[in-house]
Write a protein that holds these residues in place. Structure first.
Motif, PDB file in Angstrom:
ATOM      1  N   ASN A   9       0.824  -1.211   0.000  1.00 16.70           N
ATOM      2  CA  ASN A   9       0.000   0.000   0.000  1.00 16.70           C
ATOM      3  C   ASN A   9       0.854   1.255   0.000  1.00 16.70           C
ATOM      4  OD1 ASN A   9      -2.418  -1.340  -0.053  1.00 16.70           O
ATOM      5  ND2 ASN A   9      -2.680  -1.323   2.160  1.00 16.70           N
ATOM      6  N   LEU A  10       1.983   1.206   0.694  1.00 20.38           N
ATOM      7  CA  LEU A  10       2.904   2.344   0.702  1.00 20.38           C
ATOM      8  C   LEU A  10       3.476   2.586  -0.697  1.00 20.38           C
ATOM      9  CD1 LEU A  10       4.407   4.469   2.403  1.00 20.38           C
ATOM     10  CD2 LEU A  10       6.202   2.771   2.720  1.00 20.38           C
ATOM     11  N   VAL A  15       3.578   5.797  -5.693  1.00 18.33           N
ATOM     12  CA  VAL A  15       3.450   5.846  -7.156  1.00 18.33           C
ATOM     13  C   VAL A  15       2.310   6.774  -7.561  1.00 18.33           C
ATOM     14  CG1 VAL A  15       2.872   4.470  -9.201  1.00 18.33           C
ATOM     15  CG2 VAL A  15       4.530   3.615  -7.561  1.00 18.33           C
ATOM     16  N   LEU A  16       1.198   6.729  -6.842  1.00 23.13           N
ATOM     17  CA  LEU A  16       0.084   7.618  -7.167  1.00 23.13           C
ATOM     18  C   LEU A  16       0.436   9.090  -6.938  1.00 23.13           C
ATOM     19  CD1 LEU A  16      -2.975   5.631  -5.812  1.00 23.13           C
ATOM     20  CD2 LEU A  16      -2.429   6.136  -8.186  1.00 23.13           C
ATOM     21  N   LEU A  17       1.171   9.386  -5.868  1.00 31.02           N
ATOM     22  CA  LEU A  17       1.585  10.769  -5.626  1.00 31.02           C
ATOM     23  C   LEU A  17       2.569  11.260  -6.685  1.00 31.02           C
ATOM     24  CD1 LEU A  17       1.956  10.801  -1.741  1.00 31.02           C
ATOM     25  CD2 LEU A  17       0.216  11.931  -3.125  1.00 31.02           C
ATOM     26  N   ILE A  18       3.491  10.404  -7.080  1.00 29.96           N
ATOM     27  CA  ILE A  18       4.444  10.792  -8.136  1.00 29.96           C
ATOM     28  C   ILE A  18       3.717  10.963  -9.462  1.00 29.96           C
ATOM     29  CG2 ILE A  18       6.466  10.045  -9.444  1.00 29.96           C
ATOM     30  CD1 ILE A  18       7.439   8.696  -6.857  1.00 29.96           C
ATOM     31  N   ASN A  19       2.731  10.097  -9.740  1.00 28.08           N
ATOM     32  CA  ASN A  19       1.909  10.272 -10.939  1.00 28.08           C
ATOM     33  C   ASN A  19       1.180  11.608 -10.919  1.00 28.08           C
ATOM     34  OD1 ASN A  19       2.339   7.938 -12.486  1.00 28.08           O
ATOM     35  ND2 ASN A  19       0.886   6.766 -11.260  1.00 28.08           N
ATOM     36  N   ALA A  20       0.654  11.978  -9.758  1.00 28.52           N
ATOM     37  CA  ALA A  20      -0.075  13.245  -9.636  1.00 28.52           C
ATOM     38  C   ALA A  20       0.836  14.430  -9.921  1.00 28.52           C
ATOM     39  CB  ALA A  20      -0.683  13.359  -8.242  1.00 28.52           C
ATOM     40  N   ILE A  21       2.064  14.383  -9.432  1.00 25.24           N
ATOM     41  CA  ILE A  21       3.011  15.469  -9.695  1.00 25.24           C
ATOM     42  C   ILE A  21       3.422  15.483 -11.164  1.00 25.24           C
ATOM     43  CG2 ILE A  21       5.331  16.328  -9.194  1.00 25.24           C
ATOM     44  CD1 ILE A  21       4.957  15.290  -6.347  1.00 25.24           C
ATOM     45  N   ALA A  22       3.607  14.290 -11.739  1.00 30.37           N
ATOM     46  CA  ALA A  22       4.111  14.193 -13.108  1.00 30.37           C
ATOM     47  C   ALA A  22       3.099  14.678 -14.146  1.00 30.37           C
ATOM     48  CB  ALA A  22       4.518  12.757 -13.421  1.00 30.37           C
ATOM     49  N   VAL A  23       1.806  14.569 -13.853  1.00 28.54           N
ATOM     50  CA  VAL A  23       0.814  14.943 -14.861  1.00 28.54           C
ATOM     51  C   VAL A  23       0.316  16.376 -14.715  1.00 28.54           C
ATOM     52  CG1 VAL A  23       0.046  12.575 -15.169  1.00 28.54           C
ATOM     53  CG2 VAL A  23      -1.163  14.050 -13.575  1.00 28.54           C
ATOM     54  N   LEU A  24       0.840  17.125 -13.738  1.00 29.94           N
ATOM     55  CA  LEU A  24       0.427  18.520 -13.600  1.00 29.94           C
ATOM     56  C   LEU A  24       0.819  19.308 -14.851  1.00 29.94           C
ATOM     57  CD1 LEU A  24       1.419  19.379  -9.937  1.00 29.94           C
ATOM     58  CD2 LEU A  24      -0.875  19.189 -10.855  1.00 29.94           C
ATOM     59  N   ILE A  70      10.321   8.330 -17.673  1.00 35.85           N
ATOM     60  CA  ILE A  70      10.481   6.988 -18.237  1.00 35.85           C
ATOM     61  C   ILE A  70      10.362   5.902 -17.163  1.00 35.85           C
ATOM     62  CG2 ILE A  70      12.029   5.466 -19.539  1.00 35.85           C
ATOM     63  CD1 ILE A  70      10.815   7.790 -21.171  1.00 35.85           C
ATOM     64  N   PRO A  71      11.034   6.038 -16.002  1.00 40.36           N
ATOM     65  CA  PRO A  71      10.856   4.998 -14.976  1.00 40.36           C
ATOM     66  C   PRO A  71       9.414   4.894 -14.477  1.00 40.36           C
ATOM     67  CG  PRO A  71      12.756   6.338 -14.456  1.00 40.36           C
ATOM     68  CD  PRO A  71      12.071   6.986 -15.604  1.00 40.36           C
ATOM     69  N   LEU A  72       8.693   5.996 -14.451  1.00 41.52           N
ATOM     70  CA  LEU A  72       7.314   5.967 -13.986  1.00 41.52           C
ATOM     71  C   LEU A  72       6.421   5.190 -14.942  1.00 41.52           C
ATOM     72  CD1 LEU A  72       5.674   6.999 -11.626  1.00 41.52           C
ATOM     73  CD2 LEU A  72       5.171   9.040 -12.929  1.00 41.52           C
ATOM     74  N   ILE A  73       6.685   5.282 -16.220  1.00 38.82           N
ATOM     75  CA  ILE A  73       5.934   4.490 -17.198  1.00 38.82           C
ATOM     76  C   ILE A  73       6.164   3.008 -16.939  1.00 38.82           C
ATOM     77  CG2 ILE A  73       5.757   3.889 -19.647  1.00 38.82           C
ATOM     78  CD1 ILE A  73       6.449   6.847 -20.254  1.00 38.82           C
ATOM     79  N   ALA A  74       7.412   2.615 -16.718  1.00 44.77           N
ATOM     80  CA  ALA A  74       7.726   1.211 -16.464  1.00 44.77           C
ATOM     81  C   ALA A  74       7.081   0.730 -15.164  1.00 44.77           C
ATOM     82  CB  ALA A  74       9.235   1.021 -16.419  1.00 44.77           C
ATOM     83  N   VAL A  75       7.140   1.526 -14.113  1.00 39.43           N
ATOM     84  CA  VAL A  75       6.543   1.132 -12.828  1.00 39.43           C
ATOM     85  C   VAL A  75       5.029   1.008 -12.961  1.00 39.43           C
ATOM     86  CG1 VAL A  75       6.124   1.922 -10.462  1.00 39.43           C
ATOM     87  CG2 VAL A  75       8.406   2.069 -11.438  1.00 39.43           C
TER      88      VAL A  75
END
Length: 87
Positions: A9-10, A15-24, A70-75
């Motif tokens: 869950n952590l 990953v969800l928080l990093i996704n939120a920052i990345a799509v701003l 790029i790493p976020l896409i893979a994760v």
């Protein structure tokens, strides 16, 4: 087993928080509230220790968007495949 479940869950939360920052969107959202790298202009000669909190947040958002693309896409692909296979 409960420790591993909490760790999963952590990871999902991070990953969800990093996704939120990345799509701003820098043009639509960040520039409107003054957190765009193009609108932020620190004083001439200001060192890292003299940087404001706003400048640090702008640099953090810019760094996350640049370094984790790029790493976020893979994760995300790995997490999606994991959820599809193991439910």
């Amino acid at each position: 087993m409960a420790l591993l479940f909490g760790f999963g869950n952590l990871i999902y939360t991070c990953v969800l928080l990093i996704n939120a920052i990345a799509v701003l969107s820098e043009d639509r959202f960040l520039a409107r509230i003054g957190y765009s790298s193009s609108t932020y202009d620190p004083a001439f000669g200001a060192g890292a220790e003299a940087q404001s909190m706003k400048g640090k947040v702008v640099n953090l958002i810019s760094s996350v968007r640049t370094l984790t693309r790029i790493p976020l896409i893979a994760v995300n692909v790995v997490i999606i495949l994991y959820e599809l296979v193991f439910g």
